[in-house]
Motif scaffolding. Structure first.
Motif, PDB file in Angstrom:
ATOM      1  N   GLY A  19       0.777  -1.200  -0.084  1.00 54.85           N
ATOM      2  CA  GLY A  19      -0.110  -0.087   0.020  1.00 54.85           C
ATOM      3  C   GLY A  19       0.865   1.184   0.245  1.00 54.85           C
ATOM      4  O   GLY A  19       2.080   1.162   0.204  1.00 54.85           O
ATOM      5  N   ARG A  20       0.149   2.506   0.127  1.00 59.35           N
ATOM      6  CA  ARG A  20       0.707   3.692   0.248  1.00 59.35           C
ATOM      7  C   ARG A  20       0.184   4.406   1.455  1.00 59.35           C
ATOM      8  O   ARG A  20      -0.939   4.231   1.677  1.00 59.35           O
ATOM      9  CB  ARG A  20       0.600   4.503  -1.155  1.00 59.35           C
ATOM     10  CG  ARG A  20       1.254   3.965  -2.338  1.00 59.35           C
ATOM     11  CD  ARG A  20       1.174   4.925  -3.421  1.00 59.35           C
ATOM     12  NE  ARG A  20       1.425   4.674  -4.632  1.00 59.35           N
ATOM     13  CZ  ARG A  20       1.688   5.516  -5.673  1.00 59.35           C
ATOM     14  NH1 ARG A  20       1.022   6.657  -5.741  1.00 59.35           N
ATOM     15  NH2 ARG A  20       2.020   4.788  -6.910  1.00 59.35           N
ATOM     16  N   ASP A  21       1.111   5.255   1.804  1.00 60.96           N
ATOM     17  CA  ASP A  21       0.850   6.164   3.189  1.00 60.96           C
ATOM     18  C   ASP A  21       1.920   6.990   3.250  1.00 60.96           C
ATOM     19  O   ASP A  21       3.099   7.054   3.286  1.00 60.96           O
ATOM     20  CB  ASP A  21       1.096   5.146   4.603  1.00 60.96           C
ATOM     21  CG  ASP A  21       0.651   5.816   5.547  1.00 60.96           C
ATOM     22  OD1 ASP A  21      -0.198   6.701   5.568  1.00 60.96           O
ATOM     23  OD2 ASP A  21       1.223   5.535   6.699  1.00 60.96           O
ATOM     24  N   ASP A  22       1.232   8.283   3.212  1.00 57.75           N
ATOM     25  CA  ASP A  22       1.939   9.683   3.569  1.00 57.75           C
ATOM     26  C   ASP A  22       3.197   9.703   2.316  1.00 57.75           C
ATOM     27  O   ASP A  22       4.316   9.854   2.548  1.00 57.75           O
ATOM     28  CB  ASP A  22       2.477   9.883   4.852  1.00 57.75           C
ATOM     29  CG  ASP A  22       1.508   9.994   5.708  1.00 57.75           C
ATOM     30  OD1 ASP A  22       0.397  10.516   5.385  1.00 57.75           O
ATOM     31  OD2 ASP A  22       1.455   9.618   7.055  1.00 57.75           O
ATOM     32  N   HIS A  23       2.791   9.569   1.121  1.00 53.86           N
ATOM     33  CA  HIS A  23       3.802   9.959  -0.134  1.00 53.86           C
ATOM     34  C   HIS A  23       4.982   8.547   0.110  1.00 53.86           C
ATOM     35  O   HIS A  23       6.068   8.993  -0.401  1.00 53.86           O
ATOM     36  CB  HIS A  23       4.343  11.248  -0.026  1.00 53.86           C
ATOM     37  CG  HIS A  23       3.510  12.237  -0.154  1.00 53.86           C
ATOM     38  ND1 HIS A  23       2.875  12.454  -1.398  1.00 53.86           N
ATOM     39  CD2 HIS A  23       2.933  13.281   0.870  1.00 53.86           C
ATOM     40  CE1 HIS A  23       2.008  13.678  -0.903  1.00 53.86           C
ATOM     41  NE2 HIS A  23       2.336  14.044   0.262  1.00 53.86           N
ATOM     42  N   GLN A  24       4.569   7.513   0.492  1.00 52.74           N
ATOM     43  CA  GLN A  24       5.348   6.274   0.572  1.00 52.74           C
ATOM     44  C   GLN A  24       4.798   5.050   0.291  1.00 52.74           C
ATOM     45  O   GLN A  24       3.591   5.028   0.060  1.00 52.74           O
ATOM     46  CB  GLN A  24       5.811   6.296   2.069  1.00 52.74           C
ATOM     47  CG  GLN A  24       6.953   7.343   2.703  1.00 52.74           C
ATOM     48  CD  GLN A  24       7.410   6.653   4.002  1.00 52.74           C
ATOM     49  OE1 GLN A  24       6.585   6.059   4.840  1.00 52.74           O
ATOM     50  NE2 GLN A  24       8.644   7.001   4.375  1.00 52.74           N
ATOM     51  N   ILE A  25       5.717   4.313  -0.318  1.00 52.25           N
ATOM     52  CA  ILE A  25       5.227   2.876  -0.687  1.00 52.25           C
ATOM     53  C   ILE A  25       5.534   2.223   0.288  1.00 52.25           C
ATOM     54  O   ILE A  25       6.783   2.151   0.962  1.00 52.25           O
ATOM     55  CB  ILE A  25       5.896   2.501  -2.011  1.00 52.25           C
ATOM     56  CG1 ILE A  25       5.523   3.595  -3.347  1.00 52.25           C
ATOM     57  CG2 ILE A  25       5.395   1.136  -2.504  1.00 52.25           C
ATOM     58  CD1 ILE A  25       6.462   3.133  -4.369  1.00 52.25           C
ATOM     59  N   VAL A  26       4.628   1.443   1.019  1.00 51.18           N
ATOM     60  CA  VAL A  26       4.640   0.550   2.064  1.00 51.18           C
ATOM     61  C   VAL A  26       4.540  -0.983   1.872  1.00 51.18           C
ATOM     62  O   VAL A  26       3.559  -1.312   1.102  1.00 51.18           O
ATOM     63  CB  VAL A  26       4.206   0.952   3.060  1.00 51.18           C
ATOM     64  CG1 VAL A  26       4.049   0.043   4.296  1.00 51.18           C
ATOM     65  CG2 VAL A  26       4.353   2.446   3.433  1.00 51.18           C
ATOM     66  N   VAL A  27       5.288  -1.921   2.188  1.00 51.42           N
ATOM     67  CA  VAL A  27       5.055  -3.309   2.050  1.00 51.42           C
ATOM     68  C   VAL A  27       5.325  -3.771   3.542  1.00 51.42           C
ATOM     69  O   VAL A  27       6.376  -3.779   4.066  1.00 51.42           O
ATOM     70  CB  VAL A  27       5.916  -3.929   1.328  1.00 51.42           C
ATOM     71  CG1 VAL A  27       5.815  -5.656   1.291  1.00 51.42           C
ATOM     72  CG2 VAL A  27       5.880  -3.538  -0.177  1.00 51.42           C
ATOM     73  N   ALA A  28       4.371  -4.635   4.069  1.00 45.66           N
ATOM     74  CA  ALA A  28       4.579  -5.259   5.352  1.00 45.66           C
ATOM     75  C   ALA A  28       4.413  -6.900   5.606  1.00 45.66           C
ATOM     76  O   ALA A  28       3.527  -7.062   4.631  1.00 45.66           O
ATOM     77  CB  ALA A  28       3.389  -4.497   6.429  1.00 45.66           C
ATOM     78  N   ALA A  29       5.350  -7.347   6.026  1.00 46.99           N
ATOM     79  CA  ALA A  29       5.384  -8.624   6.066  1.00 46.99           C
ATOM     80  C   ALA A  29       5.252  -9.338   7.372  1.00 46.99           C
ATOM     81  O   ALA A  29       5.645  -8.515   8.501  1.00 46.99           O
ATOM     82  CB  ALA A  29       6.473  -9.478   5.318  1.00 46.99           C
TER      83      ALA A  29
END
Length: 434
Positions: free
Chosen positions: A104-114
């Motif tokens: 996903g994206r959050d605050d102009h960031q690309i985020v991946v959580a595992a």
């Protein structure tokens, strides 16, 4: 013309570039973000695999990762245990507690959580993130490169379009110039061939049209000169006959009118023959009347006898035995003989003799006088060539054309004494109706 061709070509290339570059630009954007997500996914999974089990308050060691990527380890309470990232787990990181990989994206960031687990027990999450500014910087650079290629393609298209416009417009401009010359009265102007098949076809069509137009105008001019030449003598004879009848109180008016009527009929036949010759092609099914050659020549001899007698010259007619029964086109033969006798009257001298004979299955009519002809045989029948300074060079040309339309031939048999021979194909007698 050139500007129009260039505009059309450039607009076509521009539309093609837009249709090609737009989806390509969108594809570049999608691919760059997808690559960045793949990098973050690899970093998160690598950390999830290599991070040892940690206990509350224990230290967490993270494996090395690429520059520009923030990796952080979170416990189940959402507190950052080690690495970089928000101190409290965000929504994407908390979603990974369900044991699934989350992007996903959050605050102009690309985020991946595992998810982070040990012995099939979830103990926390690993979050990998990167700012979108770097991705957009790469995308903009790629777009600029794509725009540069598009501009280079457009410039190349302009150069090619200019050359093609010149190639296409040059023969058309030349064709237009030739058409303008023809419109201005120069019927010798002919369009030149072109390497472009369609334009070459137009040039050939225009040349064919000009050829036909030239022939039609030539027929028109020849008709005028032929008509004036052929009608001059009969009209003069008709006028003189009527004036003589009017001026003589004791004249036989009935005989004068009968002679005038015969002259008028001859004039009508003359006009018909000249009109027939003036046509570019004979009308299909046009009737051709034939009569015995001796009968035709006798009629001509009667019409011209008085004219030659008034000049003190004798006109004789001889029909050889093998010429009896031969039939010829009467109207055509009359016109040709009128020309030859008029030529003999004006340019010849002494007695004139007309002889009808058979020659190799054809009918030969010889017209001779006691004069001589010095004009070259090759130019004698050319229009404009005269047998004397007083001539106009029309009669003999007209006579030969008339002979050729009847399938015959007119030649100069002898120069001294001057003898012309008219050869006409022998016609079959008309079928008898019994």
């Amino acid at each position: 013309m050139r500007q129009r061709v260039m505009r059309v070509a450039v607009m076509a290339v521009l539309v093609a570039l837009i249709l090609l570059a737009t989806p390509l630009a969108l594809g570049i954007q999608t691919a760059f973000f997808a690559n960045k997500r793949d990098e973050l996914e690899r970093a998160a999974l690598a950390a999830a695999v290599h991070v040892p089990p940690f206990v509350v308050g224990g230290h967490v060691e993270l494996p090395p990762h690429e520059r520009g990527i923030d990796v952080g380890a979170y416990d189940l309470s959402g507190r950052l245990r080690n690495g970089s990232g928000p101190r409290k787990a965000d929504a994407i990181t908390r979603e990974a507690r369900k044991g699934v990989l989350v992007r996903g994206r959050d605050d102009h960031q690309i985020v991946v959580a595992a998810p982070l687990s040990t012995k099939e027990q979830l103990i926390g999450t690993v979050r990998a993130s990167s700012g979108t500014a770097e991705v957009w910087r790469r995308i903009v650079l790629a777009w600029l490169g794509l725009a540069g290629l598009a501009l280079a393609a457009l410039a190349t298209a302009v150069v090619v379009a200019r050359r093609q416009a010149r190639t296409l417009s040059a023969p058309l401009e030349a064709l237009s110039a030739k058409a303008g010359a023809v419109a201005g009265g120069d019927f010798t102007a002919r369009a030149e061939g072109s390497a472009i098949a369609e334009i070459d076809q137009v040039a050939r069509t225009q040349n064919t049209m000009v050829d036909h137009l030239t022939r039609w105008l030539e027929h028109e001019r020849h008709f005028t000169s032929n008509a004036s030449h052929q009608l001059r003598t009969p009209l003069a004879g008709l006028q003189l006959g009527l004036e003589a009848a009017v001026g003589d109180p004791g004249a036989d008016l009935r005989a004068a009118l009968t002679e005038a009527l015969e002259q008028a009929r001859h004039l009508q036949r003359t006009v018909d023959e000249v009109l027939r010759l003036a046509r570019a092609a004979p009308l299909p099914g046009a009737p051709t009347t034939t009569r015995p050659a001796a009968e035709v020549v006798e009629g001509v001899e009667r019409r011209w006898h008085g004219t030659f007698a008034a000049e003190g010259r004798r006109l004789d007619f001889v029909a050889e035995p093998d010429g009896d029964g031969l039939r010829i086109p009467d109207r055509t033969a009359e016109q040709i003989l009128d020309v030859l006798l008029d030529n003999a009257l004006r340019h010849g001298r002494g007695a004139i003799q007309i002889t009808v004979r058979e020659m190799g299955g054809a009918t030969a009519v010889d017209v001779s006088d006691e004069g001589s002809l010095a004009l070259d045989r090759r130019t004698l029948f050319r229009r404009g060539a005269t047998t004397s300074p007083a001539g106009r060079g029309i009669g003999l040309t007209l006579a030969r054309e008339l002979a050729e339309t009847a399938g015959g031939r007119l030649t100069l048999a002898r120069s001294k004494p001057t003898t012309f021979t008219l050869l006409l194909p022998a016609a079959e007698p008309p079928p008898s109706h019994e």
